[in-house]
Every structure is written in C-alpha cells, then in structure tokens.
Design an enzyme around this catalytic site. Sequence first.
Site, mmCIF file in Angstrom:
data_model
loop_
_atom_site.group_PDB
_atom_site.id
_atom_site.type_symbol
_atom_site.label_atom_id
_atom_site.label_comp_id
_atom_site.label_asym_id
_atom_site.label_seq_id
_atom_site.Cartn_x
_atom_site.Cartn_y
_atom_site.Cartn_z
ATOM 1 C CB CYS A 88 12.604 -10.337 0.475
ATOM 2 S SG CYS A 88 11.386 -10.959 1.611
ATOM 3 N NE ARG A 145 15.532 -5.484 -1.441
ATOM 4 C CZ ARG A 145 14.999 -4.518 -2.164
ATOM 5 N NH1 ARG A 145 15.675 -3.433 -2.398
ATOM 6 N NH2 ARG A 145 13.791 -4.640 -2.661
ATOM 7 C CD1 TRP A 187 11.350 -6.850 7.197
ATOM 8 C CD2 TRP A 187 9.424 -7.138 6.104
ATOM 9 N NE1 TRP A 187 10.388 -6.057 7.800
ATOM 10 C CE2 TRP A 187 9.216 -6.222 7.156
ATOM 11 C CE3 TRP A 187 8.343 -7.471 5.280
ATOM 12 C CZ2 TRP A 187 7.971 -5.622 7.400
ATOM 13 C CZ3 TRP A 187 7.103 -6.877 5.528
ATOM 14 C CH2 TRP A 187 6.934 -5.964 6.573
ATOM 15 C CG ASN A 225 11.270 -8.338 -2.878
ATOM 16 O OD1 ASN A 225 11.762 -7.391 -3.473
ATOM 17 N ND2 ASN A 225 10.494 -8.178 -1.836
ATOM 18 N N GLY A 226 8.162 -9.992 -2.519
ATOM 19 C CA GLY A 226 6.836 -9.490 -2.897
ATOM 20 C C GLY A 226 5.754 -10.303 -2.213
ATOM 21 C CD GLU A 251 12.939 11.662 9.858
ATOM 22 O OE1 GLU A 251 11.797 11.257 9.600
ATOM 23 O OE2 GLU A 251 13.961 10.974 9.636
ATOM 24 C CE LYS A 293 15.189 8.034 11.132
ATOM 25 N NZ LYS A 293 14.688 8.440 9.892
ATOM 26 C CD GLU A 333 12.821 4.485 11.219
ATOM 27 O OE1 GLU A 333 12.556 3.837 10.216
ATOM 28 O OE2 GLU A 333 13.560 5.483 11.196
ATOM 29 C CG HIS A 353 -5.955 20.884 21.899
ATOM 30 N ND1 HIS A 353 -7.097 21.528 22.311
ATOM 31 C CD2 HIS A 353 -5.166 21.842 21.364
ATOM 32 C CE1 HIS A 353 -7.016 22.819 22.019
ATOM 33 N NE2 HIS A 353 -5.848 23.036 21.445
ATOM 34 C CE LYS A 411 17.849 3.127 3.337
ATOM 35 N NZ LYS A 411 17.802 4.192 4.347
HETATM 36 O O1 M6R Z 1 12.569 4.694 0.036
HETATM 37 P P1 M6R Z 1 11.512 5.601 0.581
HETATM 38 O O2 M6R Z 1 12.023 7.000 0.837
HETATM 39 O O3 M6R Z 1 10.286 5.634 -0.279
HETATM 40 O O4 M6R Z 1 11.111 4.991 1.962
HETATM 41 C C1 M6R Z 1 10.050 5.511 2.697
HETATM 42 C C2 M6R Z 1 10.013 4.931 4.088
HETATM 43 O O5 M6R Z 1 9.840 3.550 4.047
HETATM 44 C C3 M6R Z 1 11.287 5.243 4.871
HETATM 45 O O6 M6R Z 1 11.515 6.608 4.936
HETATM 46 C C4 M6R Z 1 11.193 4.665 6.295
HETATM 47 O O7 M6R Z 1 10.236 5.377 7.023
HETATM 48 C C5 M6R Z 1 12.554 4.694 6.957
HETATM 49 N N1 M6R Z 1 12.673 3.551 7.801
HETATM 50 C C6 M6R Z 1 12.782 5.916 7.759
HETATM 51 O O8 M6R Z 1 13.922 5.892 8.527
#
Ligand code: M6R
Length: 608
Positions: free
Chosen positions: A2, A27, A74, A100-101, A480, A484, A487, A503, A603
């Site tokens: 949010c 956000r 969000w 937000n929260g 990673e 990616k 996501e 395994h 984000k």
């Molecule tokens: O702001 P941060 O680096 O603490 O965020 C951590 C994760 O939320 C962030 O890396 C998330 O996994 C992203 N969507 C990755 O692309």
Amino acid sequence: MCGIIGYIGSERVVPILMEGLSRLEYRGYDSAGIATLQDGELFRLRQVGKVRDLACALQDDDSDATIGIGHTRWATHGAPTRENAHPHLDCSGDIALIHNGIIENYLVLRDELLEAGHTFRSQTDTEVLAHLIEHYFDGDLLAAVTAAVRRAEGAFALAVLCSRTPDRLVAARRGSPLVVGHSSTGHFIASDIPALLGKANSVVFLADDELAELTRDTVRFIDCDGVELHPPSHRVSADQVSIQKGGYRHFMLKEIHEQDRSIGETVREKMCHEGEDVTQSPFFSVCKRIAPFNHIYLIACGTAYHASLTAEYMWERILNMPIQSMIASEFRMRAAHLSEKSLVIAVSQSGETIDTLMALRRAKSAGAQVIALVNNEQSTIDREADVSVYTHAGIEIGVAATKTFTAQIAALGLLGLHLGLDHLSQADIQAEFGRLALLPGRINESLQKEDDIRTIAEGLHHARDVLFLARGELYPIALEGALKLKEISYIHAEGYPAGEMKHGPIALIDEKTPVVFLLSRGIAFEKVLSNMEEVRARNGQIIAVTDAPDDPAVKRLANAIIPVPNVEGISRPILFTIPLQLLAYHAAVWRGTDVDQPRNLAKTVTVE
Ligand code: M6R
C-alpha cells in the site's frame, strides 16, 4: 504494501495526489482512492484496479481542494473491492483515513465499536481506525488519532482528514514507513521519498509511535504521550531521471540496462586506487567500525536472500568462521545462537521489509552487532543498524528486483573482502579490484546478447515448468533466475542445486520441460555436464548459460547457449545473473504480462 500520500498547502491537491499515487503504485495496485476537503465538504472517490482507473474516473475533476489524501492498495484483509478500498470513513462520514499495515487487534476493536453502535461497511482491518478516531474525537483531531493509535496493535502508517477540522491533516506511524515533506507551497506525507521527488525539497522520517499534525503553515511532531518532538530534516535530491522510463518499454528493462552504472557506483567508494593500500579506502573506515565477531548471520527476503546466499558461498572461502544466510521470517522462528559476538547483516533493497526489520530487532535485542546493507538510505533498517553499507543502485521502480540484486552481490563481495583482509594477500585484493573495475564493461558486453535471449525466451514462454540448475555460488543465481521468471511471467520455475536434481526434481523432466543450466569452467564443470547428460537422456530441453560456450560437450548437449564472459570472483555471479534477468523479462513480454507490476506482488513488503 500500500502506498499513501497526502498534501495540505496552496496548490490544487488532486493532481498532486494522482502523481504521488502513480509513483507509489509499485507498492500495491489492486484498488486506489482519494479523499479531499473543500468548503467543509468531504469528497471521496475509490476505484478497483490501477491508479489509471482512478484517474479515468477523475478526468472531469475540476476541484480546487488544497487538502487531501490518497491510497493505492495491496489487499490484506478483504478482497480488492470498492468497499474495501481506502480512504475509509467513520459513521458520520466526517473522518477519512488511509492506512498501510495491519491492525492486528482489529477484531477486538471492531466488536467493541459494534457494541458502541458503530456501523462497518468493509471487511478491512483499517476501518476500525476510522471509527476509533470518531469515538475519541471531541474537536481535536490530533488528540483523537493519538488516542486511537495507543489502542492499535500491529503496524501502521496512516493519514487522517476530518471535515470538522478542515485545515488539518494528521499522520502517524508504527512499523510501516512514512515521511513528511516540505515545499514552499505546503506540506506532504508519503510512504517514501520517490513519491515526493520534484515536489518536496526536504523530508522528515517519522519514527515508530510518532505523529505529525500538518496545517498549511506548520508541522508539529509529537509522540504517543503527547511530548513535542523536533526530528531532523533531510534534503531531497532533485534526481528525477530514475523515476522515468527513459525510452524503455518497462522500468524493469531500463533497470537491467542500468547495471553497468549501478555496479560502478556501488563498488567505486568501496575500492582503493591502484597502488594504494586497501586500508586507505573510505570503505575501510566504515568496516573498521565493526567490532570483533566470531560468526555471521545474513538475514533477508526474496531476491535479497539470494544475494545473501551468494555472499555465504563467497565468504566461506575467505572468512574462517561459521556463516549462515537465513530467510528473515524464518530467522525469527529459529533458535539462532546470538550474542555480542554475533555479526548480523540485514540485506534489503528498500530497508523497510518488515520481516527483515523484525529479524534485525530480534538480533539487536540479543546483543548482536547489526550491519544494514541497503539501497534506500535513511530507511528504517538503515537507521536501526549499528553500521550501514550502501548499494548505490538508484531508485528501483520495477517490482522485480534487478539492478539492486547485482549491486547487493557487489557490495557484499567487497564487504567480505574487507572482513577477511587478514586471510587475503594484497595481490588477491588487487586482482579482485581489477576485475571489478572492468565489470561495467563486461555487463554491457552481456547486454549485447539481448536479441538472442529474446529469441530463446520465445521458445520458453509456453512452458508450464522451468528448472534452473547450478552448483556452488551459482546455485543462488539459479534460485534468483527461477524467482524472476515466476514473478513476472507466472511460469512455474524452481531453482535447484544441480547435484540434487536426481533426488527428486528429475521426475519433472520431459520434452516439454526447459532446464536452464548455469555452467562455469570454475565451478564443478564436469559434474554439471553430467547433470546435463541426465536431462538430455530424458529429452529435456537444455538452455546453457555458460562461460564455456565453445566446449564441445556443451555444444552437443544444449539446445540453446547463452555465453557469459569468463571471469572469476565477485564478477562471476553478477555476470551469470544478467542473461537470466533478460530471459525472464522477455518471457514475460512474450506472454503479455504486466512486467513492472506483476499480479499479487508489491515492491516493499511491510506486512508480516
Ligand atoms: O526491499 P527488500 O530487498 O527487503 O525486498 C525483499 C523482497 O521482498 C524482494 O526482493 C522481492 O522478492 C522482489 N519481488 C524480488 O524481485
């Protein structure tokens, strides 16, 4: 999660709110809304969908209101519907609130307020705050908000308007980020600084349990006991370039292409000049502030966790002590042995991820020394750590982290090198610096392969599952690569240690399952080749990302090859990352997904 924005001043508020919301949209983006006050009348508009849907609904707006609040959501409690979108109102319709929260005791508060006769219209936790403020309101909005936040448990950044106090905006914070900005025309509140770039010239970061009361001319800060506060204010840099796409189709692509610069900026201050002793670098004086320790925990989430895991592999070779990287939310579940001899490194792009922040607080309360490795200076994690190390990647807007990940690896690599100085020769250190100095150029070289990668991504984008396999320090890069891809393209992807494939995951392999191998001459080359043979024998489709593209066995086994420069040290995991980012990006574009704002994600995750 949010984004919140608010303004009081002499300018028309609706355009300010809408611009702020579009900058905060990363956000959260399932619904959005605003509330403004004009001539004692409260106007509210909420819309399901993106900020542009709200903008459409407002296209004929000609309001001259100069005070208002806005929210992009969000969803946590309650589906993304108009009823659940913010701002929420009290029963009288005089008080409007954005949040937000998560209010953890909202059910208890709701029952109490229901019994007192309040009527609820949403399924959110947030609405209880509007009614609670109404309950305490006797003409003084700041006093009512203070009383309400004293009753609230959980995390919040909130802003409140009331038509009965029409020249006042009240904000409060616990756990979720909130800044108060100042300009010559008025005052702002926002979840973060990018929302205020080009608007405010200075900001104050609210700390936990602090409130701000904004009028057109003044801002007053108090704590929950009503004690007046005088927090320091910080200048806002005028750099707006990072928040524009600069001709790229998506922020993510722009940010992938910025990595020569972001890495250059990140490593520059952490290296000494040729011929100088390493102890002459400014970064050495930062590292000198770290007290002696005998074990290390790295704590992080998501992509930052993958950078931490990469550091664990890199550091094990140079630091003679136990090192463990842990997912921050799990760190809190574990009986980690923390003492004043523990060094805990919180890695976070935003510096606001609540799981990482809570893990940091746990480490601190157990007496551990805490380092923040963050991109966002002045974030909560930065401010609460004993020592801070920065990535200088610039603002990252794409929800999928790219340039901040490679900057984290570079910064962690150099931090490890400084922590392990006693175990390294000057020649080793100078060789590493030499490779890092060449890294921006090598990144550009890798980016030249984009057209080929786009073609490979076309072949991949119909896949249901994709495996990413690697060994050693490239294993976190496989994780990673998989993150990616899932996501932003919504293709199911798993990263696995290549040796572990037999395994279990090998059961997934058939002619429809692409397998991306990360294969380096310097890391168990022959063994990974054997794993490729195993996939080939089961008709799997192999994409080899490799620094040995001309090797005959690689050529025989792979259906597609993405060459990577052959470089050792900190540069290697970074150079293997670039093609995986491009692969995920182009697979997502082929699939037509919303690359910069993938579904369900935000984000910065500020809820547990
Ligand atoms: O702001 P941060 O680096 O603490 O965020 C951590 C994760 O939320 C962030 O890396 C998330 O996994 C992203 N969507 C990755 O692309």
